[in-house]
Design a protein around this motif. Structure first.
Motif, PDB file in Angstrom:
ATOM      1  N   ILE A  51      42.382 -33.706  27.534  1.00  5.96           N
ATOM      2  CA  ILE A  51      41.226 -33.408  28.361  1.00  5.96           C
ATOM      3  C   ILE A  51      41.706 -32.751  29.642  1.00  5.96           C
ATOM      4  O   ILE A  51      42.703 -33.165  30.219  1.00  5.96           O
ATOM      5  CB  ILE A  51      40.407 -34.685  28.655  1.00  5.96           C
ATOM      6  CG1 ILE A  51      39.108 -34.348  29.382  1.00  5.96           C
ATOM      7  CG2 ILE A  51      41.223 -35.695  29.443  1.00  5.96           C
ATOM      8  CD1 ILE A  51      38.118 -35.512  29.425  1.00  5.96           C
ATOM      9  N   GLY A  56      36.659 -30.971  32.178  1.00  2.00           N
ATOM     10  CA  GLY A  56      36.601 -31.997  31.149  1.00  2.00           C
ATOM     11  C   GLY A  56      36.617 -31.451  29.738  1.00  2.00           C
ATOM     12  O   GLY A  56      36.072 -32.065  28.813  1.00  2.00           O
ATOM     13  N   THR A  58      37.806 -30.924  26.132  1.00  2.00           N
ATOM     14  CA  THR A  58      38.542 -31.820  25.250  1.00  2.00           C
ATOM     15  C   THR A  58      39.009 -31.126  23.983  1.00  2.00           C
ATOM     16  O   THR A  58      38.435 -30.129  23.547  1.00  2.00           O
ATOM     17  CB  THR A  58      37.687 -33.035  24.865  1.00  2.00           C
ATOM     18  OG1 THR A  58      36.498 -32.578  24.198  1.00  2.00           O
ATOM     19  CG2 THR A  58      37.294 -33.845  26.089  1.00  2.00           C
ATOM     20  N   THR A  69      37.422 -41.062  21.349  1.00  2.00           N
ATOM     21  CA  THR A  69      36.832 -40.331  22.463  1.00  2.00           C
ATOM     22  C   THR A  69      37.764 -40.412  23.660  1.00  2.00           C
ATOM     23  O   THR A  69      38.144 -41.514  24.077  1.00  2.00           O
ATOM     24  CB  THR A  69      35.466 -40.900  22.849  1.00  2.00           C
ATOM     25  OG1 THR A  69      34.582 -40.853  21.714  1.00  2.00           O
ATOM     26  CG2 THR A  69      34.848 -40.090  23.987  1.00  2.00           C
ATOM     27  N   SER A  71      38.328 -39.625  27.703  1.00  2.00           N
ATOM     28  CA  SER A  71      37.557 -39.432  28.930  1.00  2.00           C
ATOM     29  C   SER A  71      38.499 -39.601  30.112  1.00  2.00           C
ATOM     30  O   SER A  71      39.631 -40.067  29.954  1.00  2.00           O
ATOM     31  CB  SER A  71      36.401 -40.423  29.010  1.00  2.00           C
ATOM     32  OG  SER A  71      36.882 -41.762  29.020  1.00  2.00           O
ATOM     33  N   ARG A  72      38.018 -39.175  31.284  1.00  2.00           N
ATOM     34  CA  ARG A  72      38.876 -39.317  32.459  1.00  2.00           C
ATOM     35  C   ARG A  72      38.052 -39.671  33.675  1.00  2.00           C
ATOM     36  O   ARG A  72      36.857 -39.408  33.753  1.00  2.00           O
ATOM     37  CB  ARG A  72      39.701 -38.038  32.694  1.00  2.00           C
ATOM     38  CG  ARG A  72      39.079 -37.008  33.621  1.00  2.00           C
ATOM     39  CD  ARG A  72      38.116 -36.105  32.923  1.00  2.00           C
ATOM     40  NE  ARG A  72      37.732 -34.970  33.762  1.00  2.00           N
ATOM     41  CZ  ARG A  72      36.502 -34.485  33.845  1.00  2.00           C
ATOM     42  NH1 ARG A  72      35.514 -35.044  33.167  1.00  2.00           N
ATOM     43  NH2 ARG A  72      36.230 -33.452  34.616  1.00  2.00           N
ATOM     44  N   ASP A  73      38.729 -40.298  34.635  1.00  2.00           N
ATOM     45  CA  ASP A  73      38.168 -40.602  35.941  1.00  2.00           C
ATOM     46  C   ASP A  73      39.095 -39.935  36.941  1.00  2.00           C
ATOM     47  O   ASP A  73      40.177 -40.459  37.236  1.00  2.00           O
ATOM     48  CB  ASP A  73      38.098 -42.119  36.151  1.00  2.00           C
ATOM     49  CG  ASP A  73      37.433 -42.499  37.460  1.00  2.00           C
ATOM     50  OD1 ASP A  73      37.516 -41.709  38.429  1.00  2.00           O
ATOM     51  OD2 ASP A  73      36.848 -43.593  37.521  1.00  2.00           O
ATOM     52  N   TYR A  80      41.363 -42.234  29.556  1.00  2.00           N
ATOM     53  CA  TYR A  80      41.088 -43.297  28.603  1.00  2.00           C
ATOM     54  C   TYR A  80      41.010 -42.718  27.191  1.00  2.00           C
ATOM     55  O   TYR A  80      40.637 -41.561  27.007  1.00  2.00           O
ATOM     56  CB  TYR A  80      39.752 -43.969  28.926  1.00  2.00           C
ATOM     57  CG  TYR A  80      39.636 -44.458  30.343  1.00  2.00           C
ATOM     58  CD1 TYR A  80      39.021 -43.676  31.322  1.00  2.00           C
ATOM     59  CD2 TYR A  80      40.142 -45.697  30.718  1.00  2.00           C
ATOM     60  CE1 TYR A  80      38.916 -44.096  32.628  1.00  2.00           C
ATOM     61  CE2 TYR A  80      40.032 -46.144  32.031  1.00  2.00           C
ATOM     62  CZ  TYR A  80      39.425 -45.336  32.972  1.00  2.00           C
ATOM     63  OH  TYR A  80      39.329 -45.783  34.270  1.00  2.00           O
TER      64      TYR A  80
END
Length: 123
Positions: A51, A56, A58, A69, A71-73, A80
């Motif tokens: 990602i 974002g 992917t 899946t 995801s990122r912060d 994650y």
């Protein structure tokens, strides 16, 4: 330098779920992408999912599409990997990867790796 600390691996039955986390720290100019790779015994390391930190965007391995899946912060510099419907063939050591530029003057990204997290899926 970028330090990556992973968490969340373990043992799960087929059909179950696990969530991996990877937090980046250290001194660098920019963190441009993060992702997960895995390596099963006797096999080469393969891409699982990546990602980009901006946008974002992917990318997934065909074998995990629809089940995993990523995801990122960005504020936490954390990526994650939510893994659902796990299969025994998902068993591997999962490595977090970050592509970063250390300095403003760098003309390319550098790869950094986490320590690896064992994921074992029993049948």
């Amino acid at each position: 330098q970028v330090q990556l600390v992973e968490s969340g691996g373990g043992l799960v039955q087929a059909g179950g779920s696990l969530r991996l986390s990877c937090a980046a720290s250290g001194s660098f100019f920019s963190l441009n992408a993060m992702g997960w790779y895995r390596q099963a015994p006797g096999k080469q390391r393969e891409l699982v999912a990546t990602i980009t930190t901006i946008g974002g965007n992917t990318d997934y391995a065909d074998s995990v599409k629809g089940r995993f899946t990523i995801s990122r912060d960005n504020a936490k510099r954390t990526v994650y990997l939510q893994m659902n419907s796990l299969k025994p063939e998902d068993t591997a050591v999962y490595y977090c990867n970050a592509q970063a530029r250390r300095l403003y003057s760098d003309t390319r990204d550098y790869d950094y790796w986490g320590q690896g997290s064992q994921v074992t899926v029993s049948s």
